[in-house]
Design a protein around this motif. Sequence first.
Motif, PDB file in Angstrom:
ATOM      1  N   ALA A  39       0.829  -1.209   0.000  1.00 38.06           N
ATOM      2  CA  ALA A  39       0.000   0.000   0.000  1.00 38.06           C
ATOM      3  C   ALA A  39       0.858   1.251   0.000  1.00 38.06           C
ATOM      4  CB  ALA A  39      -0.929  -0.010   1.225  1.00 38.06           C
ATOM      5  N   THR A  40       1.917   1.252   0.795  1.00 42.77           N
ATOM      6  CA  THR A  40       2.808   2.412   0.855  1.00 42.77           C
ATOM      7  C   THR A  40       3.504   2.632  -0.472  1.00 42.77           C
ATOM      8  OG1 THR A  40       3.151   2.034   3.201  1.00 42.77           O
ATOM      9  CG2 THR A  40       4.760   3.408   2.090  1.00 42.77           C
ATOM     10  N   ILE A  41       4.028   1.582  -1.059  1.00 43.73           N
ATOM     11  CA  ILE A  41       4.730   1.703  -2.335  1.00 43.73           C
ATOM     12  C   ILE A  41       3.783   2.157  -3.426  1.00 43.73           C
ATOM     13  CG2 ILE A  41       5.889   0.365  -4.148  1.00 43.73           C
ATOM     14  CD1 ILE A  41       7.160  -1.272  -1.800  1.00 43.73           C
ATOM     15  N   SER A  42       2.559   1.621  -3.450  1.00 42.37           N
ATOM     16  CA  SER A  42       1.629   1.992  -4.515  1.00 42.37           C
ATOM     17  C   SER A  42       1.247   3.460  -4.419  1.00 42.37           C
ATOM     18  CB  SER A  42       0.385   1.107  -4.493  1.00 42.37           C
ATOM     19  OG  SER A  42      -0.398   1.366  -3.353  1.00 42.37           O
ATOM     20  N   CYS A  43       1.117   4.000  -3.214  1.00 35.40           N
ATOM     21  CA  CYS A  43       0.796   5.421  -3.065  1.00 35.40           C
ATOM     22  C   CYS A  43       1.956   6.300  -3.519  1.00 35.40           C
ATOM     23  CB  CYS A  43       0.453   5.744  -1.614  1.00 35.40           C
ATOM     24  SG  CYS A  43      -1.155   5.152  -1.098  1.00 35.40           S
ATOM     25  N   LYS A  44       3.189   5.898  -3.207  1.00 34.96           N
ATOM     26  CA  LYS A  44       4.336   6.743  -3.501  1.00 34.96           C
ATOM     27  C   LYS A  44       4.736   6.687  -4.967  1.00 34.96           C
ATOM     28  CE  LYS A  44       6.442   6.873   1.022  1.00 34.96           C
ATOM     29  NZ  LYS A  44       7.602   6.596   1.825  1.00 34.96           N
ATOM     30  N   ASN A  45       4.665   5.523  -5.578  1.00 36.44           N
ATOM     31  CA  ASN A  45       5.204   5.372  -6.921  1.00 36.44           C
ATOM     32  C   ASN A  45       4.152   5.342  -8.007  1.00 36.44           C
ATOM     33  OD1 ASN A  45       7.780   5.244  -5.863  1.00 36.44           O
ATOM     34  ND2 ASN A  45       7.678   3.048  -5.558  1.00 36.44           N
ATOM     35  N   GLY A  46       2.934   4.967  -7.686  1.00 39.38           N
ATOM     36  CA  GLY A  46       1.910   4.835  -8.704  1.00 39.38           C
ATOM     37  C   GLY A  46       0.964   6.010  -8.698  1.00 39.38           C
ATOM     38  N   LYS A  47       0.261   6.128  -9.790  1.00 45.69           N
ATOM     39  CA  LYS A  47      -0.761   7.155  -9.867  1.00 45.69           C
ATOM     40  C   LYS A  47      -2.056   6.599  -9.316  1.00 45.69           C
ATOM     41  CE  LYS A  47       1.234   9.650 -13.698  1.00 45.69           C
ATOM     42  NZ  LYS A  47       1.044  10.168 -15.037  1.00 45.69           N
ATOM     43  N   LEU A  48      -2.889   7.484  -8.845  1.00 49.38           N
ATOM     44  CA  LEU A  48      -4.202   7.115  -8.344  1.00 49.38           C
ATOM     45  C   LEU A  48      -5.172   6.976  -9.519  1.00 49.38           C
ATOM     46  CD1 LEU A  48      -4.295   9.636  -5.365  1.00 49.38           C
ATOM     47  CD2 LEU A  48      -3.892   7.176  -5.241  1.00 49.38           C
ATOM     48  N   PRO A  49      -6.332   6.365  -9.290  1.00 47.51           N
ATOM     49  CA  PRO A  49      -7.342   6.317 -10.357  1.00 47.51           C
ATOM     50  C   PRO A  49      -7.685   7.730 -10.821  1.00 47.51           C
ATOM     51  CG  PRO A  49      -7.982   4.936  -8.504  1.00 47.51           C
ATOM     52  CD  PRO A  49      -6.764   5.704  -8.072  1.00 47.51           C
ATOM     53  N   THR A  50      -8.052   7.859 -12.085  1.00 46.68           N
ATOM     54  CA  THR A  50      -8.328   9.186 -12.649  1.00 46.68           C
ATOM     55  C   THR A  50      -9.773   9.308 -13.120  1.00 46.68           C
ATOM     56  OG1 THR A  50      -7.656   8.522 -14.873  1.00 46.68           O
ATOM     57  CG2 THR A  50      -5.950   9.467 -13.449  1.00 46.68           C
ATOM     58  N   THR A  51     -10.176  10.547 -13.306  1.00 42.24           N
ATOM     59  CA  THR A  51     -11.461  10.875 -13.899  1.00 42.24           C
ATOM     60  C   THR A  51     -11.285  12.139 -14.726  1.00 42.24           C
ATOM     61  OG1 THR A  51     -13.824  11.183 -13.458  1.00 42.24           O
ATOM     62  CG2 THR A  51     -12.300  12.323 -11.989  1.00 42.24           C
ATOM     63  N   GLU A  52     -12.141  12.326 -15.705  1.00 43.75           N
ATOM     64  CA  GLU A  52     -12.130  13.565 -16.482  1.00 43.75           C
ATOM     65  C   GLU A  52     -13.117  14.531 -15.857  1.00 43.75           C
ATOM     66  OE1 GLU A  52     -11.820  14.206 -21.040  1.00 43.75           O
ATOM     67  OE2 GLU A  52     -13.967  14.177 -20.555  1.00 43.75           O
ATOM     68  N   LEU A  53     -12.631  15.702 -15.484  1.00 46.23           N
ATOM     69  CA  LEU A  53     -13.480  16.754 -14.933  1.00 46.23           C
ATOM     70  C   LEU A  53     -13.681  17.842 -15.972  1.00 46.23           C
ATOM     71  CD1 LEU A  53     -11.894  17.196 -11.378  1.00 46.23           C
ATOM     72  CD2 LEU A  53     -13.981  15.958 -11.967  1.00 46.23           C
ATOM     73  N   SER A  54     -14.858  18.430 -15.981  1.00 42.77           N
ATOM     74  CA  SER A  54     -15.157  19.580 -16.837  1.00 42.77           C
ATOM     75  C   SER A  54     -15.310  20.802 -15.960  1.00 42.77           C
ATOM     76  CB  SER A  54     -16.456  19.352 -17.613  1.00 42.77           C
ATOM     77  OG  SER A  54     -16.328  18.255 -18.469  1.00 42.77           O
ATOM     78  N   ILE A  55     -14.732  21.904 -16.423  1.00 45.13           N
ATOM     79  CA  ILE A  55     -14.861  23.179 -15.722  1.00 45.13           C
ATOM     80  C   ILE A  55     -15.552  24.144 -16.669  1.00 45.13           C
ATOM     81  CG2 ILE A  55     -13.650  25.073 -14.577  1.00 45.13           C
ATOM     82  CD1 ILE A  55     -11.325  23.031 -14.114  1.00 45.13           C
ATOM     83  N   ASN A  56     -16.718  24.656 -16.249  1.00 50.01           N
ATOM     84  CA  ASN A  56     -17.462  25.619 -17.043  1.00 50.01           C
ATOM     85  C   ASN A  56     -17.058  27.024 -16.617  1.00 50.01           C
ATOM     86  OD1 ASN A  56     -18.833  23.530 -18.318  1.00 50.01           O
ATOM     87  ND2 ASN A  56     -20.505  23.559 -16.854  1.00 50.01           N
ATOM     88  N   THR A  57     -16.500  27.780 -17.570  1.00 48.85           N
ATOM     89  CA  THR A  57     -16.023  29.127 -17.264  1.00 48.85           C
ATOM     90  C   THR A  57     -17.136  30.148 -17.452  1.00 48.85           C
ATOM     91  OG1 THR A  57     -15.254  29.564 -19.509  1.00 48.85           O
ATOM     92  CG2 THR A  57     -13.683  28.492 -18.010  1.00 48.85           C
TER      93      THR A  57
END
Length: 150
Positions: A17-35
């Motif tokens: 768990a420690t190694i995965s947090c430090k070296n790997g990326k977390l799950p991702t999502t696409e966010l939209s920002i309305n200006t």
Amino acid sequence: MKQKFPFILIFSFICAATISCKNGKLPTTELSINTSDGKTIKVIAEIAKTPEERNFGFMERKNIPDGTGMIFIFEQDQILSFWMKNTPHPLSIAYIDSKGKIRDIFDMTPYSLSSITSSVSARYALEVPQGWYEKNGIKEGDIVILDNIK
């Protein structure tokens, strides 16, 4: 040998768990920002929702590509405070309320131990490479669509 097995199993899990947090990326999502000027800007954000993920954030990351970031999800609205301990890449942070409204945007200095605190209670924080908000015309009051992370 049987008595050591549970200890070894638990130790292995903690290390993984420690190694995965430090070296790997977390799950991702696409966010939209309305200006406010009618544009929709997209960002691919890693999702930090556990205390461990939120505490580690972008620490030790030397390269954060343009158009990416990390969304920090908290359980309730509160005054949020972030710092840049062990974070070499310059970042900008937006504090976002529970309705998705950007309440604050601040630039953050690499390795700084100074706290960057929200001016009002917020539920989310979105870190991106420094200058990305300005370059994309994103300002306080713009709306982050949070449907992908609720």
